[in-house]
Structures are given as C-alpha cells and as structure tokens.
Design a protein around this motif. Sequence first.
Motif, short mmCIF file in Angstrom:
data_model
loop_
_atom_site.label_atom_id
_atom_site.label_comp_id
_atom_site.label_asym_id
_atom_site.label_seq_id
_atom_site.Cartn_x
_atom_site.Cartn_y
_atom_site.Cartn_z
N LYS A 18 0.73 -1.39 -0.20
CA LYS A 18 0.09 -0.06 0.23
C LYS A 18 0.83 1.23 0.10
N TYR A 19 1.80 1.19 0.71
CA TYR A 19 2.90 2.32 0.81
C TYR A 19 4.24 1.99 0.87
N VAL A 20 4.90 2.45 0.06
CA VAL A 20 6.34 2.17 -0.23
C VAL A 20 7.15 3.08 0.53
N PRO A 21 7.69 2.55 1.49
CA PRO A 21 8.45 3.31 2.64
C PRO A 21 9.63 4.33 1.91
N ASP A 22 9.86 5.37 2.87
CA ASP A 22 10.86 6.19 2.55
C ASP A 22 12.28 5.40 2.67
N LEU A 23 13.20 5.85 1.81
CA LEU A 23 14.32 4.86 2.08
C LEU A 23 15.65 5.79 2.41
N GLU A 24 16.44 5.41 3.51
CA GLU A 24 17.49 5.94 3.95
C GLU A 24 18.58 4.96 3.84
N PHE A 25 19.73 5.61 3.43
CA PHE A 25 20.79 4.68 3.20
C PHE A 25 22.05 4.92 4.40
N PHE A 26 22.53 3.74 4.85
CA PHE A 26 23.65 3.80 5.75
C PHE A 26 24.68 2.94 5.38
N TYR A 27 26.00 3.29 5.50
CA TYR A 27 27.02 2.20 5.23
C TYR A 27 27.18 1.40 6.60
N ASP A 28 27.18 0.04 6.34
CA ASP A 28 27.29 -0.84 7.34
C ASP A 28 28.84 -1.14 7.74
N ASN A 29 29.29 -0.44 8.60
CA ASN A 29 30.69 -0.76 9.24
C ASN A 29 30.97 -1.97 10.17
N SER A 30 29.86 -2.94 10.22
CA SER A 30 30.30 -4.20 10.95
C SER A 30 31.21 -4.99 10.34
N PHE A 31 31.17 -5.12 8.95
CA PHE A 31 32.17 -5.76 8.36
C PHE A 31 33.42 -5.36 8.41
N ASP A 32 33.59 -4.15 8.40
CA ASP A 32 35.21 -3.35 8.64
C ASP A 32 35.57 -4.03 10.03
N TYR A 33 34.75 -3.78 10.99
CA TYR A 33 35.01 -3.89 12.27
C TYR A 33 35.32 -5.37 12.66
N ALA A 34 34.64 -6.41 11.90
CA ALA A 34 35.05 -7.97 11.93
C ALA A 34 36.15 -8.07 11.16
N GLU A 35 36.45 -7.18 10.24
CA GLU A 35 37.75 -7.61 9.28
C GLU A 35 38.92 -6.99 10.37
N ARG A 36 38.88 -5.93 11.15
CA ARG A 36 39.79 -5.29 12.10
C ARG A 36 40.22 -6.60 13.25
N ILE A 37 39.13 -6.97 13.61
CA ILE A 37 39.15 -8.06 14.93
C ILE A 37 39.82 -9.18 14.34
N GLU A 38 39.48 -9.64 13.01
CA GLU A 38 40.43 -11.04 12.53
C GLU A 38 41.78 -10.70 12.34
#
Length: 118
Positions: free
Chosen positions: A86-106
């Motif tokens: 019925k209603y298409v939500p408004d979209l907000e885009f965000f960079y997901d830094n969780s992968f960078d964090y996991a890579e740093r821990i690794e």
Amino acid sequence: MSAYKRAVRVADQLQRELAAILLRKIKDPRLESLTISGVKVTDDLRLARVYYVLRGDESRRDEALAALNKAKGFIRHEIGQSLKIKYVPDLEFFYDNSFDYAERIETLIQKIHGEYED
C-alpha cells in the motif's frame, strides 16, 4: 498469526528487491560491487533503513551514498511496481561498518596468534 512481525517480512522482501534492482536496473559505476547487507523497517512501514557494504576507501563509500540518494526515487518506484504494498517506505541509506569491524578484529587475532607462534 505469523511468528514474524510484518515489518520484518517487508524488510526481507525489500532487501531482495533492492539487490535485484541494483543488479539489473541501475547501471551507475559508483554502485559496482555494492551489497545490501540489511534492511530495517519501522513498525508503521513508513521508513526503511537500508544498510550497504562496499569495498574501498571512504571517498568511494561517499560516492556510492550519493548515487543511492540520486536513484532513490527510481528505486522506490520500482519497489512499488514489484511489491504491491500500500505504501512504499521512504529509504535512508547507511554504510554498514560491521564488516570493517569484523575484519579489524580478525587482523588483530591473526597478529596475536602470530606473536605466540614465534
């Protein structure tokens, strides 16, 4: 009654649809190798927070965010055509830094492991 809230089901559908739209219908080179890592939709289904991952430096991420925001209207239109909600939500885009964090821990774990082997 379903075990999942409607917002969660809509978020799952949005994630699949966004990935398909980015892959097949948007030809912006700034969005190459961009992956939609998650979508969270508010309970009233009016807002969707879209999280993405992209390899590269921060300037490349900023360019991708600009491209996503530029294509936001087209993306919403395509979602409306395919999802029949019925209603298409408004979209907000965000960079997901969780992968960078996991890579740093690794990296840190490997460094520590290497120090103990010597």
